[in-house]
Design a protein around this motif. Sequence first.
Motif, PDB file in Angstrom:
ATOM      1  N   TYR A  12       0.811  -1.216   0.000  1.00 48.85           N
ATOM      2  CA  TYR A  12       0.000   0.000   0.000  1.00 48.85           C
ATOM      3  C   TYR A  12       0.845   1.266   0.000  1.00 48.85           C
ATOM      4  O   TYR A  12       0.448   2.274  -0.580  1.00 48.85           O
ATOM      5  N   VAL A  13       1.979   1.241   0.677  1.00 51.04           N
ATOM      6  CA  VAL A  13       2.895   2.382   0.687  1.00 51.04           C
ATOM      7  C   VAL A  13       4.317   1.867   0.519  1.00 51.04           C
ATOM      8  O   VAL A  13       4.637   0.761   0.937  1.00 51.04           O
ATOM      9  N   ASP A  14       5.164   2.661  -0.108  1.00 50.47           N
ATOM     10  CA  ASP A  14       6.564   2.269  -0.290  1.00 50.47           C
ATOM     11  C   ASP A  14       7.378   2.487   0.977  1.00 50.47           C
ATOM     12  O   ASP A  14       8.257   1.708   1.305  1.00 50.47           O
ATOM     13  N   SER A  15       7.102   3.584   1.673  1.00 46.99           N
ATOM     14  CA  SER A  15       7.802   3.875   2.919  1.00 46.99           C
ATOM     15  C   SER A  15       6.845   4.597   3.854  1.00 46.99           C
ATOM     16  O   SER A  15       5.892   5.226   3.416  1.00 46.99           O
ATOM     17  N   VAL A  16       7.127   4.501   5.131  1.00 45.43           N
ATOM     18  CA  VAL A  16       6.268   5.096   6.145  1.00 45.43           C
ATOM     19  C   VAL A  16       7.079   6.129   6.922  1.00 45.43           C
ATOM     20  O   VAL A  16       8.190   5.844   7.364  1.00 45.43           O
ATOM     21  N   THR A  17       6.514   7.301   7.078  1.00 46.05           N
ATOM     22  CA  THR A  17       7.187   8.347   7.837  1.00 46.05           C
ATOM     23  C   THR A  17       6.749   8.290   9.300  1.00 46.05           C
ATOM     24  O   THR A  17       5.653   7.794   9.602  1.00 46.05           O
ATOM     25  N   PRO A  18       7.581   8.801  10.193  1.00 47.00           N
ATOM     26  CA  PRO A  18       7.173   8.891  11.601  1.00 47.00           C
ATOM     27  C   PRO A  18       5.880   9.701  11.764  1.00 47.00           C
ATOM     28  O   PRO A  18       5.056   9.389  12.622  1.00 47.00           O
ATOM     29  N   GLU A  19       5.692  10.700  10.928  1.00 46.52           N
ATOM     30  CA  GLU A  19       4.484  11.523  10.997  1.00 46.52           C
ATOM     31  C   GLU A  19       3.241  10.706  10.664  1.00 46.52           C
ATOM     32  O   GLU A  19       2.185  10.891  11.274  1.00 46.52           O
ATOM     33  N   GLN A  20       3.354   9.792   9.691  1.00 40.96           N
ATOM     34  CA  GLN A  20       2.216   8.941   9.339  1.00 40.96           C
ATOM     35  C   GLN A  20       1.871   7.995  10.491  1.00 40.96           C
ATOM     36  O   GLN A  20       0.697   7.755  10.767  1.00 40.96           O
ATOM     37  N   ILE A  21       2.893   7.456  11.146  1.00 42.56           N
ATOM     38  CA  ILE A  21       2.663   6.562  12.282  1.00 42.56           C
ATOM     39  C   ILE A  21       2.004   7.330  13.424  1.00 42.56           C
ATOM     40  O   ILE A  21       1.030   6.851  14.020  1.00 42.56           O
ATOM     41  N   GLU A  22       2.501   8.523  13.721  1.00 50.85           N
ATOM     42  CA  GLU A  22       1.913   9.341  14.791  1.00 50.85           C
ATOM     43  C   GLU A  22       0.464   9.714  14.462  1.00 50.85           C
ATOM     44  O   GLU A  22      -0.397   9.692  15.346  1.00 50.85           O
ATOM     45  N   ALA A  23       0.194  10.062  13.208  1.00 46.56           N
ATOM     46  CA  ALA A  23      -1.170  10.432  12.815  1.00 46.56           C
ATOM     47  C   ALA A  23      -2.119   9.250  12.967  1.00 46.56           C
ATOM     48  O   ALA A  23      -3.246   9.407  13.448  1.00 46.56           O
ATOM     49  N   ALA A  24      -1.677   8.063  12.571  1.00 44.15           N
ATOM     50  CA  ALA A  24      -2.512   6.871  12.711  1.00 44.15           C
ATOM     51  C   ALA A  24      -2.759   6.566  14.186  1.00 44.15           C
ATOM     52  O   ALA A  24      -3.883   6.224  14.582  1.00 44.15           O
ATOM     53  N   ALA A  25      -1.720   6.693  15.011  1.00 42.69           N
ATOM     54  CA  ALA A  25      -1.863   6.445  16.449  1.00 42.69           C
ATOM     55  C   ALA A  25      -2.838   7.442  17.072  1.00 42.69           C
ATOM     56  O   ALA A  25      -3.697   7.061  17.880  1.00 42.69           O
ATOM     57  N   LEU A  26      -2.730   8.692  16.692  1.00 46.70           N
ATOM     58  CA  LEU A  26      -3.629   9.718  17.208  1.00 46.70           C
ATOM     59  C   LEU A  26      -5.073   9.423  16.819  1.00 46.70           C
ATOM     60  O   LEU A  26      -5.986   9.503  17.656  1.00 46.70           O
ATOM     61  N   GLN A  27      -5.299   9.058  15.566  1.00 47.39           N
ATOM     62  CA  GLN A  27      -6.651   8.736  15.108  1.00 47.39           C
ATOM     63  C   GLN A  27      -7.219   7.541  15.868  1.00 47.39           C
ATOM     64  O   GLN A  27      -8.391   7.532  16.250  1.00 47.39           O
ATOM     65  N   TYR A  28      -6.387   6.535  16.106  1.00 45.64           N
ATOM     66  CA  TYR A  28      -6.825   5.354  16.844  1.00 45.64           C
ATOM     67  C   TYR A  28      -7.235   5.726  18.271  1.00 45.64           C
ATOM     68  O   TYR A  28      -8.308   5.342  18.741  1.00 45.64           O
ATOM     69  N   VAL A  29      -6.400   6.481  18.964  1.00 43.74           N
ATOM     70  CA  VAL A  29      -6.694   6.868  20.348  1.00 43.74           C
ATOM     71  C   VAL A  29      -7.933   7.768  20.396  1.00 43.74           C
ATOM     72  O   VAL A  29      -8.771   7.631  21.293  1.00 43.74           O
ATOM     73  N   ARG A  30      -8.074   8.648  19.433  1.00 43.80           N
ATOM     74  CA  ARG A  30      -9.282   9.481  19.375  1.00 43.80           C
ATOM     75  C   ARG A  30     -10.528   8.623  19.240  1.00 43.80           C
ATOM     76  O   ARG A  30     -11.544   8.862  19.903  1.00 43.80           O
ATOM     77  N   LYS A  31     -10.461   7.630  18.368  1.00 46.14           N
ATOM     78  CA  LYS A  31     -11.617   6.770  18.137  1.00 46.14           C
ATOM     79  C   LYS A  31     -11.956   5.963  19.390  1.00 46.14           C
ATOM     80  O   LYS A  31     -13.115   5.896  19.796  1.00 46.14           O
ATOM     81  N   ILE A  32     -10.953   5.361  19.992  1.00 47.82           N
ATOM     82  CA  ILE A  32     -11.169   4.516  21.159  1.00 47.82           C
ATOM     83  C   ILE A  32     -11.669   5.333  22.352  1.00 47.82           C
ATOM     84  O   ILE A  32     -12.572   4.916  23.068  1.00 47.82           O
ATOM     85  N   SER A  33     -11.070   6.505  22.574  1.00 46.67           N
ATOM     86  CA  SER A  33     -11.426   7.314  23.742  1.00 46.67           C
ATOM     87  C   SER A  33     -12.722   8.099  23.548  1.00 46.67           C
ATOM     88  O   SER A  33     -13.381   8.446  24.522  1.00 46.67           O
ATOM     89  N   GLY A  34     -13.049   8.381  22.296  1.00 47.16           N
ATOM     90  CA  GLY A  34     -14.212   9.214  22.035  1.00 47.16           C
ATOM     91  C   GLY A  34     -13.918  10.703  22.168  1.00 47.16           C
ATOM     92  O   GLY A  34     -14.827  11.524  22.097  1.00 47.16           O
ATOM     93  N   PHE A  35     -12.648  11.061  22.376  1.00 46.99           N
ATOM     94  CA  PHE A  35     -12.245  12.460  22.513  1.00 46.99           C
ATOM     95  C   PHE A  35     -11.448  12.897  21.291  1.00 46.99           C
ATOM     96  O   PHE A  35     -10.506  12.227  20.901  1.00 46.99           O
ATOM     97  N   ARG A  36     -11.815  14.031  20.736  1.00 49.79           N
ATOM     98  CA  ARG A  36     -10.967  14.626  19.700  1.00 49.79           C
ATOM     99  C   ARG A  36      -9.763  15.269  20.363  1.00 49.79           C
ATOM    100  O   ARG A  36      -8.645  15.129  19.909  1.00 49.79           O
TER     101      ARG A  36
END
Length: 86
Positions: A12-36
């Motif tokens: 799906y992607v050739d390389s992953v940046t630290p920013e992409q990993i942080e953004a995915a982690a943030l989205q996951y925690v937002r979804k799980i916690s229910g807090f933006r």
Amino acid sequence: MCRSIMTLREPYVDSVTPEQIEAAALQYVRKISGFRAPAAHNAEAFQTAVAAVADATRTLLDQLVVRGGRQAAAGAGTTESGAQRD
């Protein structure tokens, strides 16, 4: 889960940046916690969770073996004894 979290592995992607990993982690925690954005009294727990999910994501991506991908072609799919991992 959350449609805005993008897939971060080959092919799906050739390389992953630290920013992409942080953004995915943030989205996951937002979804799980229910807090933006958490209240001040929850901010530390929120940030700790984001960091833990980002670390787990890096570990997962580092250890995945994608058959036919660059890592598999480089021999990342074998164990120390030379046996193939699934």
